[in-house]
Write an enzyme that holds these catalytic residues in place. Structure first.
Site, PDB file in Angstrom:
ATOM      1  N   ASP A 158       0.800  -1.227   0.000  1.00  0.00           N
ATOM      2  CA  ASP A 158       0.000   0.000   0.000  1.00  0.00           C
ATOM      3  C   ASP A 158       0.835   1.281   0.000  1.00  0.00           C
ATOM      4  OD1 ASP A 158      -2.535  -1.048  -0.264  1.00  0.00           O
ATOM      5  OD2 ASP A 158      -2.805  -1.378   1.870  1.00  0.00           O
ATOM      6  N   ASP A 203      -6.455  -5.068  -4.620  1.00  0.00           N
ATOM      7  CA  ASP A 203      -6.267  -3.668  -4.212  1.00  0.00           C
ATOM      8  C   ASP A 203      -4.961  -3.088  -4.764  1.00  0.00           C
ATOM      9  OD1 ASP A 203      -7.476  -5.543  -2.482  1.00  0.00           O
ATOM     10  OD2 ASP A 203      -7.527  -4.157  -0.811  1.00  0.00           O
TER      11      ASP A 203
END
Ligand code: GLY
Length: 379
Positions: free
Chosen positions: A99, A161
């Site tokens: 991330d 993601d």
């Protein structure tokens, strides 16, 4: 594909109302990095324990969008404060993961794009180098989480993601005139296209690979209802993420993949325009996730820009349907409270559902900025 006169009026008026509210919110929350609200007031994740959380770049991103919209210096100052607080993460290997894009594209890279700040460029490149270092060349994927909970060995795990983090690698390649970063991004996107996206356009959340041999092992339900289900935020990450990989590379297989996910997503939008947590959750469950709607709207608006005629307007109208539904039914217009969207859900099987979450607000703002033709390009 353009908005008609009535849609333009709605978009401009809505953005104006949101901007008015955010001026007050940003004054109240200027020293925080919020994740959610408690009794309508932002909490703060900037302390040592929570600073590594994956959502800690979105508040800075909202402030950069507001700076792009208004030119008001205090938005820039709040965004730069968020960026500096994240230095504690850049210096802590265990807090870095797939991330990195969510944390440093809306903060450091946005700052560098807006101001040319060399310290911000340095932060972005360090984050990109760490992200590239997570690449598994046997399985051709970027590894997702670290093994922080002691419960699972995640060495071979990748998640949908991560498609949204690839733009950090595209940016680094462009900035350094060095194709290595983009090569890794494209390789991961190819694997995600082949192993995450199902024939009907729905997507897996988590896929595990043999980290040494490289073959795909299995998929998991992850934050959705179950294995083989259709976690809506995962669909949104895929929809927007493949669109972005197409925009960065021109590879039409990424555009086709984004359109396949978009077709599936649009076919499942309920009459209400509000998005469930999982398109395949049990029929008697009515849990919603407004973040999925806002993220998908961003992807659909971008797709509509790639298309002329009917297919462009189908994408744009689907985005408008969800954004209108959010503003009418899942929005907190009270200016004395800090959140924009209501009814956001992090994961289907969590104890808590339908609360405010900062990335829902970020992507809602980005979508409205796109409609108004004013957005700062973050991804
Ligand atoms: N990237 C984690 C999530 O969407 O919840």
């Amino acid at each position: 594909m353009q908005l008609n006169e009535q849609q333009t009026k709605w978009a401009m008026e809505t953005l104006e109302r949101v901007s008015h509210k955010l001026e007050k919110v940003s004054e109240r929350s200027k020293n925080k990095i919020p994740y959610t609200t408690v009794d309508g007031i932002h909490d703060d994740w900037s302390g040592r324990e929570k600073i590594g959380w994956w959502t800690n770049g979105f508040w800075g991103g909202m402030m950069w969008q507001m700076y792009a919209l208004t030119g008001k210096e205090f938005y820039k100052e709040i965004a730069q404060d968020n960026e500096k607080k994240l230095d504690a993460v850049l210096m802590d290997y265990d807090k870095l993961d797939h991330d990195n894009g969510f944390k440093w594209l809306p903060t450091a890279v946005a700052d560098y794009r807006m101001t040319g700040n060399k310290a911000s460029r340095n932060r972005g490149l360090l984050a990109a180098a760490n992200l590239a270092g997570r690449y598994n060349s046997a399985g051709r994927f970027i590894r997702a989480w670290n093994n922080w909970d002691g419960e699972h060995d995640r060495t071979g795990w990748a998640i949908i993601d991560c498609m949204m983090n690839l733009p950090l690698l595209y940016w680094a390649s462009e900035e350094l005139k060095d194709p290595r970063f983009a090569q890794i991004a494209v390789s991961h996107a190819n694997t995600a296209r082949d192993c995450f996206v199902r024939g009907d356009g729905s997507v897996n959340h988590i896929v595990s690979f043999d980290p040494a041999g490289g073959g795909m092992i299995e998929s998991f339900g992850g934050q959705g209802y179950a294995v083989g289900s259709s976690w809506t935020r995962g669909q949104s990450w895929g929809l927007y993420g493949f669109t972005l990989s197409y925009l960065h590379t021109g590879d039409t297989s990424f555009l086709e993949t984004a359109e396949r996910i978009a077709g599936y997503f649009m076919a499942n939008i309920p009459e209400s325009g509000l998005i469930p947590v999982d398109f395949r959750q049990p029929a008697d469950v009515s849990l919603e996730d407004s973040t999925a709607a806002a993220i998908a709207a961003c992807g659909l608006i971008e797709l509509s820009r790639q298309k002329v005629g009917e297919s462009g307007s189908i994408y744009l109208n689907a985005a408008l349907k969800m954004l209108t539904a959010l503003t009418e039914k899942s929005f907190n217009w009270n200016e004395d409270e800090d959140n924009l969207l209501t009814k956001c859900t992090a994961a289907y099987h969590d104890k808590e559902h339908e609360f405010s979450i900062i990335y829902g607000d970020y992507y809602f703002l980005e979508a409205m900025m796109k409609l108004a033709g004013r957005e700062l390009f973050i991804w």
